[in-house]
Design a protein around this motif. Structure first.
Motif, PDB file in Angstrom:
ATOM      1  N   ARG A 298       0.836  -1.211   0.000  1.00  0.00           N
ATOM      2  CA  ARG A 298       0.000   0.000   0.000  1.00  0.00           C
ATOM      3  C   ARG A 298       0.869   1.258   0.000  1.00  0.00           C
ATOM      4  O   ARG A 298       0.606   2.211  -0.751  1.00  0.00           O
ATOM      5  N   GLN A 299       1.881   1.258   0.869  1.00  0.00           N
ATOM      6  CA  GLN A 299       2.675   2.478   0.997  1.00  0.00           C
ATOM      7  C   GLN A 299       3.620   2.679  -0.182  1.00  0.00           C
ATOM      8  O   GLN A 299       3.826   3.807  -0.631  1.00  0.00           O
ATOM      9  N   ILE A 300       4.184   1.609  -0.705  1.00  0.00           N
ATOM     10  CA  ILE A 300       5.073   1.725  -1.863  1.00  0.00           C
ATOM     11  C   ILE A 300       4.297   2.223  -3.077  1.00  0.00           C
ATOM     12  O   ILE A 300       4.818   2.991  -3.896  1.00  0.00           O
ATOM     13  N   SER A 301       3.038   1.803  -3.215  1.00  0.00           N
ATOM     14  CA  SER A 301       2.227   2.190  -4.374  1.00  0.00           C
ATOM     15  C   SER A 301       2.103   3.697  -4.502  1.00  0.00           C
ATOM     16  O   SER A 301       2.014   4.237  -5.607  1.00  0.00           O
ATOM     17  N   SER A 302       2.089   4.407  -3.368  1.00  0.00           N
ATOM     18  CA  SER A 302       1.936   5.863  -3.403  1.00  0.00           C
ATOM     19  C   SER A 302       3.182   6.564  -3.930  1.00  0.00           C
ATOM     20  O   SER A 302       3.130   7.754  -4.271  1.00  0.00           O
ATOM     21  N   PHE A 303       4.307   5.841  -4.012  1.00  0.00           N
ATOM     22  CA  PHE A 303       5.550   6.432  -4.517  1.00  0.00           C
ATOM     23  C   PHE A 303       5.755   6.175  -6.012  1.00  0.00           C
ATOM     24  O   PHE A 303       6.840   6.401  -6.536  1.00  0.00           O
ATOM     25  N   LYS A 304       4.715   5.680  -6.678  1.00  0.00           N
ATOM     26  CA  LYS A 304       4.685   5.514  -8.136  1.00  0.00           C
ATOM     27  C   LYS A 304       5.813   4.634  -8.673  1.00  0.00           C
ATOM     28  O   LYS A 304       6.631   5.080  -9.496  1.00  0.00           O
ATOM     29  N   PRO A 305       5.881   3.376  -8.219  1.00  0.00           N
ATOM     30  CA  PRO A 305       6.856   2.465  -8.823  1.00  0.00           C
ATOM     31  C   PRO A 305       6.461   2.145 -10.258  1.00  0.00           C
ATOM     32  O   PRO A 305       5.295   2.313 -10.656  1.00  0.00           O
ATOM     33  N   LYS A 306       7.410   1.667 -11.035  1.00  0.00           N
ATOM     34  CA  LYS A 306       7.123   1.268 -12.418  1.00  0.00           C
ATOM     35  C   LYS A 306       6.215   0.051 -12.441  1.00  0.00           C
ATOM     36  O   LYS A 306       5.263  -0.027 -13.221  1.00  0.00           O
ATOM     37  N   GLN A 307       6.523  -0.925 -11.581  1.00  0.00           N
ATOM     38  CA  GLN A 307       5.707  -2.131 -11.476  1.00  0.00           C
ATOM     39  C   GLN A 307       5.830  -2.698 -10.077  1.00  0.00           C
ATOM     40  O   GLN A 307       6.878  -2.603  -9.444  1.00  0.00           O
ATOM     41  N   LEU A 308       4.744  -3.288  -9.581  1.00  0.00           N
ATOM     42  CA  LEU A 308       4.720  -3.902  -8.258  1.00  0.00           C
ATOM     43  C   LEU A 308       4.503  -5.400  -8.427  1.00  0.00           C
ATOM     44  O   LEU A 308       3.508  -5.822  -9.021  1.00  0.00           O
ATOM     45  N   LEU A 309       5.444  -6.191  -7.925  1.00  0.00           N
ATOM     46  CA  LEU A 309       5.359  -7.650  -8.006  1.00  0.00           C
ATOM     47  C   LEU A 309       4.945  -8.181  -6.639  1.00  0.00           C
ATOM     48  O   LEU A 309       5.675  -8.031  -5.657  1.00  0.00           O
ATOM     49  N   LEU A 310       3.753  -8.790  -6.562  1.00  0.00           N
ATOM     50  CA  LEU A 310       3.220  -9.305  -5.306  1.00  0.00           C
ATOM     51  C   LEU A 310       3.474 -10.801  -5.244  1.00  0.00           C
ATOM     52  O   LEU A 310       2.804 -11.581  -5.922  1.00  0.00           O
ATOM     53  N   LEU A 311       4.436 -11.201  -4.427  1.00  0.00           N
ATOM     54  CA  LEU A 311       4.807 -12.605  -4.354  1.00  0.00           C
ATOM     55  C   LEU A 311       4.340 -13.202  -3.025  1.00  0.00           C
ATOM     56  O   LEU A 311       4.594 -12.640  -1.958  1.00  0.00           O
TER      57      LEU A 311
END
Length: 631
Positions: A298-311
C-alpha cells in the motif's frame, strides 16, 4: 444544478447587486437636487459592471465556494475591487477628457464604496446561512469536546451542522489556561483535563470526543480512565495527517483503541530519498499478502513504482491485496506471483523475467511456539528461503534488498528467533561480494498483525474471557503496522549495504497492562467482568525484549527513529558449510533426535542462542534474567 447554470445565476445576481448599488449611490449623492439622466445611470452601471466582472474573472472569483468562505475568499473580492477602482477611474478620466460624459468623481467613489459593501454583505449572508444550517439540532447525546484547538473547533462545526447527528456538543475542555472560562463557538471552555469528572457531572455529558491529534498515549489513557469512571463513552479523532482534505466528517470520529493508548509522535519521512530509490522502479515484495507485506504494498504504491510484483504462497491473501491495489491505484502496473521462496528454480525464473530493482523480503514463519515444535519448517522458510532470494538478488543485480527481521533475533531463545538471526547473517555474507545493497530492518511486535496479541485478547473478551497472559511482568515493544512499514521503507533509503537497522520502538509495555486497558475499552472491569489468567511462559519465549546484542551496540542514523547495529564479524563464519549441514539434517529422516541435532547446529552458528532457557524459566532459576517473546 450544473456548473454553467450556477455561473449564470451568480452572474445575474452580481449584475443586480451592481445595478442596485448604482441607483442607491445616485439617489444619495444628488438627494433630489437635480435629476440624473438614464444615460448617466447606464454609463455608471456599464463602467462598473465591465470592470468589476472582468476583475472577478481575472482573480477567479466564480471558482470559489462562498458558502465555505474564509479570509482567502475575502482577499479575492478585495483584489477585484482594487482592480475596478484603478481601471474604472482611468477609463472615466479618459472619457471625461474626451467630454463623452461629465460626472463627479465623488459620485463614482461613492458608487464604488457602496458596491463593495453590498458584495461583502451578500457573501456574509450566504456564509452565515450555511454556518447556521442545522445549528438548532439539540437532539443528539450531550457531548464534551476535549481539546479547544483547531481540531476541536472543526468537530463542533461539523456536529452542529449535521441535522441528523447523534451527538450534540455542549462544552470544551482544554489545558491552555488562556482559554479557560472563554467561549469558543458559543460553547464554554469549562475546565482542563483534570476536571473531566466534574465537568461531566455539571453538563450531564453522555459522550466525550478526544480532539487532540497530538495527544500522547499516556494522556489518552488518563482521559479514557476518567471518562469511564463517570460512565461516559469515549471517542477519538484521528491524527490530522490521516484526515483527508483537512475536513472532519462524522465517520472519522471513532472509538478509542489500544493503538491510541500507545500513541507515538507522527513519523516524519524523507519523501525525496524514498522516491529516489522506489519511483519508476520494479519492486518485488515477498509475503505480499501478510500483515506487513500488504502494508508495504500500500505504501510503496503511493511512490509511483514502475511495477509492483506481489509474491506470496497463499493465493487468497495475494488475490485480496491485488484487488485492493487495483482499486486504489488503477494506473499502477501490478503482477501477482504465486510462489514459494523455498523453490530456488521458481525464484530464479521470476528474477530473470521481471528483473526487480528493489526487493522487500517480508515472507517468514514468525509464530514462536509453533516454530519451536516445527523447527525444520522454520529453517526451510526463514533460512533457505532467504538464501534463495539473496542469491537471486545478487545474481540479477537488484539495487536494494530490504529484509524484515525481528528483535527476537537478538540473543535468541527460540527457533524462530535464531533462524531470523541466521537470515540476517546470510544477507550480510552475500553483501560482501555483491553490488546490491543488502540490509535488514529489526523491530518488535506490531499491533494487529496476524497471530499478534491484540486480536487474541479481543476475541477472548468478546467470548466473555478469560484473557490469557503468559506472565505478569512480561513486557513488549509495540508499533502499529503503518508506523513499522514507514520506517522499513525509510531504512531502504538509508541503505549502503550490510547494515541492520533497528527501529525506535519507544518504551516497552507490560502485556498485563495492555490486556487491562483493552478490557476497559470495552467498558468492562478487569478481574471482575473479565478475568485475567496467567498461563506461564511458553517454549522459546522471553520475559523482556532486546533490540541489540552487546557486540552490536547502537549507532544513530540519518533518521531520528532508526538506529544501526554494528555489523557482525563474518571472518570466521563458514556460512556455506553451515547451510549445507543444515540441509543434510533438515532433509534427513530422524524425528526428534534430528531436532536436537538441528538445535545444536543452530547454536554453533549463533552462539548466543539459548536452547534451554525455557526449562531454566520453568524451574525459576534467575527468572528476572530470562527472556520470552509473544506474537
Amino acid at each position: 444544478m450544473s456548473r454553467n447554470k450556477i455561473y449564470a445565476l451568480a452572474l445575474l445576481m452580481d449584475s443586480m447587486i451592481i445595478f442596485i448599488s448604482v441607483i442607491s449611490s445616485c439617489f444619495l449623492f444628488y438627494e433630489n437636487n437635480r435629476n440624473i439622466t438614464l444615460y448617466e445611470i447606464a454609463y455608471i452601471f456599464l463602467l462598473f459592471w465591465t470592470t468589476l466582472i472582468a476583475g472577478f474573472h481575472l482573480f477567479r472569483h466564480y471558482r470559489h465556494l462562498w458558502r465555505f468562505a474564509s479570509i482567502g475568499e475575502t482577499k479575492v473580492i478585495s483584489k477585484s475591487f482594487v482592480f475596478t477602482f484603478i481601471t474604472a477611474g482611468t477609463l472615466h478620466f479618459i472619457l471625461s477628457e474626451w467630454e463623452v460624459v461629465k460626472l463627479s468623481h465623488s459620485l463614482l467613489i461613492m458608487t464604488w464604496g457602496i458596491t463593495l459593501c453590498a458584495f461583502l454583505f451578500t457573501r456574509l449572508i450566504l456564509w452565515s446561512f450555511n454556518e447556521n444550517k442545522g445549528m438548532m439540532n439539540k437532539k443528539g447525546k450531550r457531548t464534551l469536546i476535549i481539546g479547544a484547538g483547531s481540531a476541536g473547533i472543526l468537530v463542533v462545526k461539523e456536529l452542529k451542522k449535521s441535522i441528523d447527528s447523534s451527538l450534540y456538543p455542549v462544552a470544551f475542555l482544554d489545558d491552555d489556561p488562556e482559554k479557560l472560562g472563554l467561549q469558543v463557538r458559543n460553547m464554554p471552555v469549562a475546565g482542563t483535563s483534570r476536571d473531566i469528572e466534574k465537568v461531566i457531572k455539571k453538563f450531564n455529558i453522555e459522550v466525550a470526543i478526544i480532539a487532540i491529534p497530538s495527544a500522547s498515549g499516556s494522556d489518552i489513557t488518563n482521559i479514557v480512565n476518567s471518562c469511564q469512571k463517570s460512565g461516559v463513552d469515549v471517542k477519538i479523532l484521528p491524527r490530522i495527517s490521516d484526515i483527508i482534505n483537512g475536513r472532519i466528517t462524522m465517520n472519522m470520529i471513532r472509538e478509542v483503541n489500544v493503538e491510541d493508548l500507545l500513541g507515538r509522535p507522527p513519523i516524519q519521512l524523507d519523501i525525496l530519498s524514498i522516491s529516489n530509490y522506489v519511483q519508476e522502479k520494479t519492486v518485488l515484495i515477498t509475503g505480499a499478502g501478510g500483515s506487513i507485506g500488504s502494508e508495504i504494498c500500500r505504501q510503496i504504491s503511493s511512490f509511483k513504482p514502475k511495477q509492483l510484483l506481489l509474491l506470496g504462497h497463499g493465493e487468497n491473501s495475494i488475490y485480496t491485496i491485488e484487488k485492493e491495489l487495483e482499486r486504489l491505484y488503477p494506473y499502477l502496473s501490478i503482477k501477482a506471483l504465486i510462489a514459494d521462496i523455498q523453490d530456488k528454480k521458481r525464484m530464479e525464473h521470476i528474477f530473470s523475467v521481471h528483473r526487480p530493482q528493489v526487493v522487500f523480503h517480508a515472507a517468514a514463519h514468525k509464530h514462536v511456539p509453533l516454530m519451536e515444535h516445527n523447527p525444520t519448517e522454520a529453517i526451510k522458510n526463514n533460512i533457505f528461503g532467504t538464501k534463495n532470494l539473496a542469491e537471486c538478488a545478487h545474481q540479477y543485480d537488484v539495487e536494494t534488498y530490504v529484509q524484515i527481521s525481528t528483535d527476537k533475533a537478538v540473543n535468541p531463545t527460540s527457533v524462530m528467533g535464531v533462524t531470523k538471526r541466521i537470515a540476517e547473517l546470510i544477507i550480510q555474507n552475500v553483501n560482501q561480494k555483491s553490488n546490491t545493497n543488502f540490509v535488514a530492518v529489526r523491530f518488535g511486535n506490531v499491533l494487529g498483525s496476524r497471530g499478534s496479541v491484540i486480536p487474541l485478547f479481543t476475541e477472548q473478551i468478546k467470548n466473555g474471557g478469560p484473557v490469557t497472559v503468559t506472565h505478569r511482568d512480561m513486557t513488549r515493544y509495540f508499533m502499529t503496522i503503518p508506523e513499522a512499514v514507514q520506517l522499513v521503507i525509510q531504512a531502504g533509503a538509508l541503505a549502503e549495504g550490510g547494515e541492520i537497522f533497528i527501529l525506535d520502538m519507544g518504551k516497552p509495555v507490560k502485556i498485563s497492562e495492555l490486556a487491562r486497558n483493552l478490557i476497559k475499552l470495552y467498558g468492562l472491569t478487569p478481574d471482575k467482568d473479565i478475568q485475567i489468567r496467567y498461563t506461564g511462559i511458553r517454549p522459546g519465549e522471553k520475559l523482556y525484549e532486546e533490540l541489540f546484542t552487546t557486540e552490536e551496540g547502537n549507532m544513530s542514523s540519518r533518521h531520528e527513529l532508526i538506529y544501526v547495529a554494528k555489523p557482525a564479524d563474518l571472518t570466521e563464519m563458514d556460512m556455506p558449510l553451515w547451510i549445507s549441514q543444515l540441509e543434510n539434517l533438515v532433509y534427513s529422516p530422524g524425528g526428534e533426535q534430528t531436532n536436537d541435532e538441528i538445535k545444536k547446529l543452530l547454536k554453533e552458528i549463533v552462539p548466543t542462542y539459548q536452547i534451554d532457557s525455557f526449562f531454566l524459566t520453568r524451574t525459576n532459576v534467575r527468572i528476572k534474567d530470562e527472556f520470552i517473546s509473544i506474537d
